[in-house]
Write a protein that holds these residues in place. Structure first.
Motif: not given
Length: 54
Positions: A34-35, A45, A38, A8, A41-42
């Motif tokens: 993109v943010m 997770y 992210v 990254l 995805a965070a």
């Protein structure tokens, strides 16, 4: 865990200097897309780890 962070970090300059346009973040006008990916995805997770913890 260090390899994904290094990857990254290596990709960050290419995001910042891609190309201008559309009033995006810095010079890279796709950074908001993109943010968003992210952040999603965070959240997935973190949710998965909270689920597995209980």
């Amino acid at each position: 865990m260090k390899k994904p962070i290094a990857l990254l970090t290596a990709l960050a300059p290419s995001l910042a200097y891609a190309h201008p346009g559309h009033g995006g973040l810095g010079l890279f006008h796709h950074a908001w897309d993109v943010m968003l990916m992210v952040v999603v995805a965070a959240a997935l997770y973190a949710g998965w780890h909270l689920y597995k913890r209980r």
